[in-house]
Enzyme design. Structure first.
Site, PDB file in Angstrom:
ATOM      1  N   CYS A   2       0.938  -1.522   0.055  1.00 48.62           N
ATOM      2  CA  CYS A   2       0.098  -0.104  -0.266  1.00 48.62           C
ATOM      3  C   CYS A   2       1.038   1.219   0.105  1.00 48.62           C
ATOM      4  O   CYS A   2       2.613   1.292   0.376  1.00 48.62           O
ATOM      5  CB  CYS A   2      -0.845  -0.088   0.833  1.00 48.62           C
ATOM      6  N   ARG A  27       2.011   2.212  -7.418  1.00 49.61           N
ATOM      7  CA  ARG A  27       2.258   1.283  -5.810  1.00 49.61           C
ATOM      8  C   ARG A  27       0.742  -0.250  -6.303  1.00 49.61           C
ATOM      9  O   ARG A  27       0.861  -0.849  -5.338  1.00 49.61           O
ATOM     10  CB  ARG A  27       2.591   1.546  -4.804  1.00 49.61           C
ATOM     11  N   TRP A  74      -3.448  -1.479  -1.406  1.00 47.72           N
ATOM     12  CA  TRP A  74      -3.295  -2.972  -2.074  1.00 47.72           C
ATOM     13  C   TRP A  74      -4.114  -3.902  -1.521  1.00 47.72           C
ATOM     14  O   TRP A  74      -2.955  -4.554  -0.564  1.00 47.72           O
ATOM     15  CB  TRP A  74      -2.140  -2.715  -3.093  1.00 47.72           C
ATOM     16  N   ASN A  98       0.933   0.096   5.969  1.00 49.85           N
ATOM     17  CA  ASN A  98       1.521  -0.536   4.618  1.00 49.85           C
ATOM     18  C   ASN A  98       2.472  -1.447   5.264  1.00 49.85           C
ATOM     19  O   ASN A  98       3.694  -1.272   6.459  1.00 49.85           O
ATOM     20  CB  ASN A  98       2.814   0.114   3.969  1.00 49.85           C
ATOM     21  N   GLY A  99       1.936  -2.657   4.802  1.00 51.45           N
ATOM     22  CA  GLY A  99       2.563  -4.049   5.942  1.00 51.45           C
ATOM     23  C   GLY A  99       1.611  -5.278   5.823  1.00 51.45           C
ATOM     24  O   GLY A  99       0.577  -5.310   5.893  1.00 51.45           O
ATOM     25  N   GLU A 480      11.762 -19.458 -19.209  1.00 55.35           N
ATOM     26  CA  GLU A 480      11.571 -18.704 -18.482  1.00 55.35           C
ATOM     27  C   GLU A 480      12.604 -17.706 -18.868  1.00 55.35           C
ATOM     28  O   GLU A 480      12.747 -16.911 -19.598  1.00 55.35           O
ATOM     29  CB  GLU A 480      11.704 -18.818 -17.234  1.00 55.35           C
ATOM     30  N   LYS A 484      12.255 -13.860 -21.258  1.00 52.69           N
ATOM     31  CA  LYS A 484      13.026 -12.992 -21.172  1.00 52.69           C
ATOM     32  C   LYS A 484      13.849 -12.556 -22.011  1.00 52.69           C
ATOM     33  O   LYS A 484      13.765 -10.869 -21.878  1.00 52.69           O
ATOM     34  CB  LYS A 484      13.612 -12.640 -19.552  1.00 52.69           C
ATOM     35  N   GLU A 487      12.081 -11.318 -25.348  1.00 58.96           N
ATOM     36  CA  GLU A 487      10.968 -10.021 -25.086  1.00 58.96           C
ATOM     37  C   GLU A 487      11.688  -9.007 -24.726  1.00 58.96           C
ATOM     38  O   GLU A 487      10.798  -7.953 -25.387  1.00 58.96           O
ATOM     39  CB  GLU A 487       9.931 -10.961 -23.883  1.00 58.96           C
ATOM     40  N   HIS A 503      18.943 -34.652 -30.102  1.00 57.73           N
ATOM     41  CA  HIS A 503      17.645 -34.880 -30.670  1.00 57.73           C
ATOM     42  C   HIS A 503      16.712 -34.207 -32.047  1.00 57.73           C
ATOM     43  O   HIS A 503      16.534 -33.810 -31.952  1.00 57.73           O
ATOM     44  CB  HIS A 503      16.219 -35.561 -29.876  1.00 57.73           C
ATOM     45  N   LYS A 603       1.278  -5.589 -21.294  1.00 60.68           N
ATOM     46  CA  LYS A 603       2.021  -6.373 -19.070  1.00 60.68           C
ATOM     47  C   LYS A 603       0.582  -7.015 -19.689  1.00 60.68           C
ATOM     48  O   LYS A 603       1.158  -8.336 -18.862  1.00 60.68           O
ATOM     49  CB  LYS A 603       1.752  -4.707 -18.855  1.00 60.68           C
TER      50      LYS A 603
HETATM   51  C1  AGP Z   1       6.213 -12.644 -19.114  1.00 56.58           C
HETATM   52  O1  AGP Z   1       7.461 -11.537 -19.223  1.00 56.58           O
HETATM   53  C2  AGP Z   1       4.927 -12.283 -20.813  1.00 56.58           C
HETATM   54  N1  AGP Z   1       4.913 -10.648 -19.879  1.00 56.58           N
HETATM   55  C3  AGP Z   1       3.886 -12.894 -20.321  1.00 56.58           C
HETATM   56  O2  AGP Z   1       4.106 -13.838 -20.758  1.00 56.58           O
HETATM   57  C4  AGP Z   1       3.320 -13.266 -19.388  1.00 56.58           C
HETATM   58  O3  AGP Z   1       3.748 -13.395 -17.979  1.00 56.58           O
HETATM   59  C5  AGP Z   1       1.814 -13.637 -20.090  1.00 56.58           C
HETATM   60  O4  AGP Z   1       1.572 -12.548 -20.751  1.00 56.58           O
HETATM   61  C6  AGP Z   1       0.852 -14.016 -18.863  1.00 56.58           C
HETATM   62  O5  AGP Z   1       0.851 -12.825 -18.287  1.00 56.58           O
HETATM   63  P1  AGP Z   1      -0.455 -12.702 -16.873  1.00 56.58           P
HETATM   64  O6  AGP Z   1       0.016 -13.879 -15.688  1.00 56.58           O
HETATM   65  O7  AGP Z   1      -0.886 -11.835 -16.540  1.00 56.58           O
HETATM   66  O8  AGP Z   1      -1.790 -13.779 -16.654  1.00 56.58           O
END
Ligand code: AGP
Length: 608
Positions: A2, A27, A74, A98-99, A480, A484, A487, A503, A603
């Site tokens: 928060c 935040r 939050w 906050n906490g 993962e 990273k 993207e 393979h 996002k």
């Molecule tokens: C990950 O870095 C990306 N931004 C993307 O793969 C993301 O994880 C995916 O769109 C899922 O989003 P969510 O966790 O909000 O469902």
């Protein structure tokens, strides 16, 4: 996570508090409120949703006062509602917090036994009642605050005002950040610097265990026993935007370095190390009846978390676990049994493919559990149960702290199920929980390799293709790491289960192919070592991620990134994620791409 603010001085403060809250909006907020002292009375307004709702309320019903506190919530305890919004007001006391108060249930019961009725579901309201009770017993305002906080366990940054003390603003800090802004004849408090910058750059960053009594005449700093403490103020050299990034260059960088704290926030208050008992506020096993199988569905980084969760749940609970991409799940007519539990993982809680999978499962009568970072999101509202990651708002499009807090929740959930299914003894559960207590310091140690990793960027940013190799629990971590890199740096990167190389993929290896090899100590170490030899014998450039005493790996690799030792194989996956986040980040920075807003990406993918 928060945001709290406060003011005491000579100016009318409601609009100052509102403006300060707006600068903390990043935040996260699901509700907000402001309280002031006027004519020896506490006046306050609270509103659910965006800050604009509180602003409209204040415009229609203005408040007046030269001392006040404000809060954007939050939530961690209690759903977003006006009653659960801060400030919490009891008699002449108003509190913003906050906490997380870990022992609030016991304290709430103790207070209720005195015949006191609570009006909210929050942990914070307990603090307001304790202070009011100690004042009723005849303690001075600041002594009542000290007595109240001595009863609290957990983390708290507090702003407190009292109608009978219209010139005293009290600030308290324990494990949640709180900054004091020093003006001429006026003082400010805020969770973060951006809220203070328009008013003053002279600040004091409070330390844990400190309490400040602020009035227009000056500032007194004491410890929780009341002993006077010296303090030194500093000037903040930041612009407001830079301050939102807390001095980091990008939100993604800030969020990578927030992981030690937000992982602690995610497990804090959810288990008792003495008894090994685990509890999730919004999810109780008793509500799901028989549990024969688990199906995890997610997208992107959250899908990778689900793959790690599969290993955790199958190893610790001996339950069959399937993992699916949201976009695949609903179109392949999955065979869903009613005694399954469908777990949906989503940082935003708004990913269309994941929501569609949730609805597909619910149509077939399956119980759904959401693991989500955004309170009040569609997933959080529509799942039968929800467990929140307490990562705070994740602004960078590339998900980092959300991923590691998802792993933290999945780890806790695996132990919770394992205890319930009696797959682990309580002493085994306690040991696994104990391992969590050292995790944050290990992550700090992993983050300390940032400079060495940054130094690799100029050497590797010119390559067009990367491979990431991992085995077992580290195959999803390799996935993962590759995601990273691609993207945010736009460099093509693929991840493979290391045993798959022979393979087909090994045909790709030559001196133009950097290969990131995850080589943790453990049952697959010798296997991954020989996979690395296969790559080296074809002139591949190996960047090895391994532990300090793995000398045979270090000697042969082109470059080595060291990860601190940790025996727990599940939590080690979090440590191995950190260098991959940093490598992707510094490669993108070196290439000059838009790290926080990479091209073509959003996002939250709210469309199919
Ligand atoms: C990950 O870095 C990306 N931004 C993307 O793969 C993301 O994880 C995916 O769109 C899922 O989003 P969510 O966790 O909000 O469902």
């Amino acid at each position: 996570m928060c945001g709290i603010v406060g003011y005491v001085g000579f100016q009318e403060c409601p609009l100052i508090l509102l403006d300060a809250l707006k600068r903390l909006e990043y935040r996260g907020y699901d509700s907000a409120g402001i309280a002031v002292v006027h004519d020896k009375k506490i006046l306050f307004h609270r509103a659910v949703g965006k800050l604009i709702n509180l602003e409209h309320h204040l415009l229609k019903h203005p408040l007046k006062g030269t001392i006040g506190i404000g809060h954007t919530r939050w939530a961690t305890h209690g759903k977003p509602s006006e009653l659960n919004a801060h400030p919490h007001v009891v008699d002449d006391i108003a509190v913003v917090h906050n906490g997380i108060i870990e022992n609030y249930v016991a304290l709430k019961q103790e207070i209720q036994q005195k015949g006191i009725v609570f009006s909210s579901q929050t942990d914070t309201e307990v603090i307001a009642h304790l202070i009011a009770l100690f004042i009723k017993e005849g303690n001075r305002f600041e002594d009542a605050v000290r007595k109240a906080i001595s009863r609290l366990k957990g983390s708290f940054a507090l702003g407190i005002i009292c109608a009978q003390q219209p010139h005293k603003l009290i600030a308290v800090r324990k494990e949640s950040p709180l900054i004091i802004g020093i003006g001429d004849g006026e003082y400010f408090i805020a969770s973060d610097a951006p809220a203070l910058l328009p008013y003053t750059k002279r600040v004091y960053f409070m330390n844990d265990g400190e309490m400040a009594i602020l009035s227009p005449d000056g500032m007194e700093l004491v410890d929780f026993k009341g002993n006077i403490l010296p303090f030194k103020t500093t000037e903040i050299p930041w612009t407001p935007l830079l301050a939102e990034k807390a001095g980091y260059k990008h939100f993604m960088q800030k969020e990578i370095f927030e992981q030690p704290r937000v992982i602690t926030d995610t497990f804090r208050g959810r288990f008792d190390p003495e008894t090994g008992e685990i509890n999730f506020e919004e999810f109780d096993l008793g509500q799901i009846g028989d549990l024969k199988k688990i199906w995890i569905v997610a997208c992107g980084t959250s899908y990778h978390a689900g793959l790690v969760g599969k290993y955790m749940l199958e190893r610790l609970c001996r339950l069959p676990v399937e993992v699916d991409l949201g976009s695949e799940f609903r179109y392949r007519k999955p065979i869903i049994d009613r005694d399954m539990l469908l777990i949906l993982i989503s940082q935003s809680g708004e990913t269309a493919d994941t929501l569609a999978a949730m609805r597909e499962g619910q149509k077939k009568g399956v119980k759904t559990l959401g693991i989500c970072n955004v309170l009040g999101s569609t997933l959080a509202r529509e799942c039968d149960f929800v467990i929140y990651t307490h990562a705070g708002p994740e602004i960078g499009v590339a998900s980092t702290k959300a991923f590691t807090t998802q792993l933290t929740v999945l780890y806790l959930l695996s132990l919770y199920f394992a205890a319930w299914l009696q797959r682990l003894s309580s002493s085994e559960v306690k040991q696994y929980l104990y391992d969590l207590m050292e995790l944050s310091s290990k992550i700090e140690a992993a983050l300390s390799a940032a400079e060495e990793i940054e130094a690799l960027a100029p050497k590797y940013a010119k390559f067009k293709d990367f491979l990431y190799l991992g085995r077992g629990l580290y195959y999803p971590i390799a996935l993962e790491g590759a995601l990273k890199l691609k993207e945010i740096s736009y460099i093509h990167a693929e991840a493979y289960a290391a045993g798959e190389m022979k393979h087909g993929p090994i045909a790709l290896i030559d001196e133009n192919m950097p290969v990131v090899v995850l080589a943790p100590k453990g049952d697959t170490y010798e296997k991954i070592r020989s996979n690395m030899e296969e790559v080296l014998s074809r002139q591949g450039k190996v960047i090895a991620v391994t532990e300090p005493d793995c000398r045979e790996i270090a000697e042969k690799a082109e470059d080595v990134i060291k990860v601190p030792e940790i025996a727990n194989p599940f939590l080690k996956t979090i440590l191995y994620t950190i260098p991959l986040q940093l490598l992707a980040y510094y490669m993108a920075v070196f290439k000059g791409t838009d790290v926080d807003q990479p091209r073509n990406l959003a996002k939250s993918v709210t469309v199919e």
